[in-house]
Motif scaffolding. Structure first.
Motif, PDB file in Angstrom:
ATOM      1  N   LEU A  40       0.858  -1.183   0.000  1.00 25.76           N
ATOM      2  CA  LEU A  40       0.000   0.000   0.000  1.00 25.76           C
ATOM      3  C   LEU A  40       0.893   1.231   0.000  1.00 25.76           C
ATOM      4  N   GLU A  41       0.730   2.068  -0.999  1.00 25.38           N
ATOM      5  CA  GLU A  41       1.480   3.316  -1.090  1.00 25.38           C
ATOM      6  C   GLU A  41       0.883   4.329  -0.110  1.00 25.38           C
ATOM      7  N   GLU A  42       1.437   5.524  -0.097  1.00 32.31           N
ATOM      8  CA  GLU A  42       0.905   6.608   0.730  1.00 32.31           C
ATOM      9  C   GLU A  42      -0.584   6.789   0.424  1.00 32.31           C
ATOM     10  N   ASN A  43      -1.399   6.903   1.471  1.00 33.63           N
ATOM     11  CA  ASN A  43      -2.863   7.017   1.364  1.00 33.63           C
ATOM     12  C   ASN A  43      -3.512   5.808   0.698  1.00 33.63           C
ATOM     13  N   GLY A  44      -2.859   4.649   0.800  1.00 36.15           N
ATOM     14  CA  GLY A  44      -3.391   3.415   0.222  1.00 36.15           C
ATOM     15  C   GLY A  44      -4.518   2.840   1.066  1.00 36.15           C
ATOM     16  N   ILE A  45      -5.345   2.027   0.413  1.00 43.36           N
ATOM     17  CA  ILE A  45      -6.491   1.440   1.115  1.00 43.36           C
ATOM     18  C   ILE A  45      -6.851   0.089   0.508  1.00 43.36           C
ATOM     19  N   ILE A  46      -7.216  -0.838   1.371  1.00 45.93           N
ATOM     20  CA  ILE A  46      -7.882  -2.073   0.977  1.00 45.93           C
ATOM     21  C   ILE A  46      -9.312  -1.858   1.438  1.00 45.93           C
ATOM     22  N   GLY A  47     -10.202  -1.587   0.503  1.00 42.38           N
ATOM     23  CA  GLY A  47     -11.553  -1.132   0.796  1.00 42.38           C
ATOM     24  C   GLY A  47     -12.383  -2.051   1.670  1.00 42.38           C
ATOM     25  N   TYR A  48     -13.374  -1.473   2.290  1.00 43.04           N
ATOM     26  CA  TYR A  48     -14.290  -2.154   3.207  1.00 43.04           C
ATOM     27  C   TYR A  48     -15.035  -3.255   2.460  1.00 43.04           C
ATOM     28  N   HIS A  49     -14.854  -4.517   2.913  1.00 42.32           N
ATOM     29  CA  HIS A  49     -15.478  -5.672   2.266  1.00 42.32           C
ATOM     30  C   HIS A  49     -15.552  -6.837   3.239  1.00 42.32           C
ATOM     31  N   GLN A  50     -16.295  -7.873   2.863  1.00 41.59           N
ATOM     32  CA  GLN A  50     -16.407  -9.071   3.694  1.00 41.59           C
ATOM     33  C   GLN A  50     -15.297 -10.054   3.343  1.00 41.59           C
ATOM     34  N   ALA A  51     -14.756 -10.704   4.360  1.00 43.08           N
ATOM     35  CA  ALA A  51     -13.747 -11.743   4.140  1.00 43.08           C
ATOM     36  C   ALA A  51     -14.434 -12.978   3.554  1.00 43.08           C
ATOM     37  N   VAL A  52     -13.934 -13.450   2.423  1.00 47.55           N
ATOM     38  CA  VAL A  52     -14.499 -14.636   1.776  1.00 47.55           C
ATOM     39  C   VAL A  52     -14.170 -15.884   2.596  1.00 47.55           C
ATOM     40  N   VAL A  53     -12.977 -15.907   3.168  1.00 48.07           N
ATOM     41  CA  VAL A  53     -12.522 -16.962   4.078  1.00 48.07           C
ATOM     42  C   VAL A  53     -11.801 -16.270   5.235  1.00 48.07           C
ATOM     43  N   PRO A  54     -11.512 -16.970   6.335  1.00 45.67           N
ATOM     44  CA  PRO A  54     -10.721 -16.365   7.398  1.00 45.67           C
ATOM     45  C   PRO A  54      -9.387 -15.873   6.835  1.00 45.67           C
ATOM     46  N   GLN A  55      -8.897 -14.741   7.342  1.00 45.17           N
ATOM     47  CA  GLN A  55      -7.623 -14.239   6.835  1.00 45.17           C
ATOM     48  C   GLN A  55      -6.808 -13.551   7.914  1.00 45.17           C
ATOM     49  N   LEU A  56      -5.485 -13.646   7.738  1.00 45.20           N
ATOM     50  CA  LEU A  56      -4.508 -13.016   8.622  1.00 45.20           C
ATOM     51  C   LEU A  56      -3.704 -12.019   7.804  1.00 45.20           C
ATOM     52  N   LEU A  57      -3.540 -10.805   8.327  1.00 44.19           N
ATOM     53  CA  LEU A  57      -2.759  -9.763   7.673  1.00 44.19           C
ATOM     54  C   LEU A  57      -1.570  -9.445   8.569  1.00 44.19           C
ATOM     55  N   PHE A  58      -0.350  -9.684   8.087  1.00 42.58           N
ATOM     56  CA  PHE A  58       0.881  -9.476   8.847  1.00 42.58           C
ATOM     57  C   PHE A  58       1.572  -8.204   8.375  1.00 42.58           C
ATOM     58  N   ILE A  59       1.692  -7.217   9.245  1.00 47.57           N
ATOM     59  CA  ILE A  59       2.334  -5.961   8.894  1.00 47.57           C
ATOM     60  C   ILE A  59       3.850  -6.153   8.951  1.00 47.57           C
ATOM     61  N   LEU A  60       4.496  -5.970   7.799  1.00 46.75           N
ATOM     62  CA  LEU A  60       5.947  -6.151   7.694  1.00 46.75           C
ATOM     63  C   LEU A  60       6.714  -4.843   7.739  1.00 46.75           C
ATOM     64  N   ASN A  61       6.078  -3.783   7.252  1.00 50.65           N
ATOM     65  CA  ASN A  61       6.760  -2.501   7.151  1.00 50.65           C
ATOM     66  C   ASN A  61       5.716  -1.394   7.140  1.00 50.65           C
ATOM     67  N   GLY A  62       6.037  -0.273   7.742  1.00 44.65           N
ATOM     68  CA  GLY A  62       5.109   0.846   7.761  1.00 44.65           C
ATOM     69  C   GLY A  62       4.075   0.702   8.864  1.00 44.65           C
ATOM     70  N   GLU A  63       3.013   1.499   8.723  1.00 42.70           N
ATOM     71  CA  GLU A  63       1.941   1.459   9.709  1.00 42.70           C
ATOM     72  C   GLU A  63       0.647   1.908   9.051  1.00 42.70           C
ATOM     73  N   GLY A  64      -0.452   1.570   9.721  1.00 48.90           N
ATOM     74  CA  GLY A  64      -1.748   1.953   9.186  1.00 48.90           C
ATOM     75  C   GLY A  64      -2.837   1.722  10.210  1.00 48.90           C
ATOM     76  N   PHE A  65      -4.059   1.588   9.713  1.00 47.89           N
ATOM     77  CA  PHE A  65      -5.221   1.403  10.570  1.00 47.89           C
ATOM     78  C   PHE A  65      -6.093   0.302   9.981  1.00 47.89           C
ATOM     79  N   VAL A  66      -6.662  -0.519  10.864  1.00 46.57           N
ATOM     80  CA  VAL A  66      -7.569  -1.592  10.440  1.00 46.57           C
ATOM     81  C   VAL A  66      -8.861  -1.485  11.236  1.00 46.57           C
ATOM     82  N   CYS A  67      -9.926  -2.003  10.647  1.00 52.12           N
ATOM     83  CA  CYS A  67     -11.196  -2.051  11.367  1.00 52.12           C
ATOM     84  C   CYS A  67     -11.902  -3.346  11.024  1.00 52.12           C
ATOM     85  N   GLY A  68     -12.872  -3.678  11.861  1.00 51.97           N
ATOM     86  CA  GLY A  68     -13.729  -4.831  11.642  1.00 51.97           C
ATOM     87  C   GLY A  68     -15.149  -4.361  11.413  1.00 51.97           C
ATOM     88  N   ASP A  69     -16.112  -5.215  11.753  1.00 53.73           N
ATOM     89  CA  ASP A  69     -17.530  -4.938  11.540  1.00 53.73           C
ATOM     90  C   ASP A  69     -17.997  -3.599  12.111  1.00 53.73           C
TER      91      ASP A  69
END
Length: 117
Positions: A40-69
């Motif tokens: 994700l570049e500056e001001n990048g986003i993975i848009g609000y959507h439903q998980a098709v299957v369970p998923q894990l997101l591992f932050i390797l570099n940088g920082e951001g914000f996540v939300c759930g339901d």
């Protein structure tokens, strides 16, 4: 939404086979699993959507914000792993950029190896 840690401090020293390193175990699966790297570049986003299957997101570099339901955003950074259950609504965004690994599989159980933050 659950947030776990996989940083060096949560790992264990491995000496088997004359080795000398620390491993933070993440997951073990027997069925098909999708693993990808997201940039994700500056001001990048993975848009609000439903998980098709369970998923894990591992932050390797940088920082951001996540939300759930509930759309309550939580700051994440290197060493954090975010878990969303199947069908859970979620979003990831960043102001400055981040790199993350995503693992998607029906049989994810992060509590098997990681501790919650």
């Amino acid at each position: 939404m659950e947030i776990y840690q996989f940083n060096k401090e949560t790992g264990k020293k491995i000496s088997k086979f004359n080795s000398n390193f620390i491993m933070s175990r993440i997951i073990q699966t027997e069925n098909p699993t999708h693993i990808g790297c997201m940039y994700l570049e500056e001001n990048g986003i993975i848009g609000y959507h439903q998980a098709v299957v369970p998923q894990l997101l591992f932050i390797l570099n940088g920082e951001g914000f996540v939300c759930g339901d509930k759309k309550e955003y939580v700051k994440v950074q290197f060493g954090d792993a975010v878990f969303w259950k199947k069908d859970e609504w979620h979003e990831t965004k960043t102001d400055t950029g981040l790199t993350a690994i995503v693992i998607e599989s029906e049989e994810l159980n992060p509590l098997s190896f990681m501790s919650a933050r």
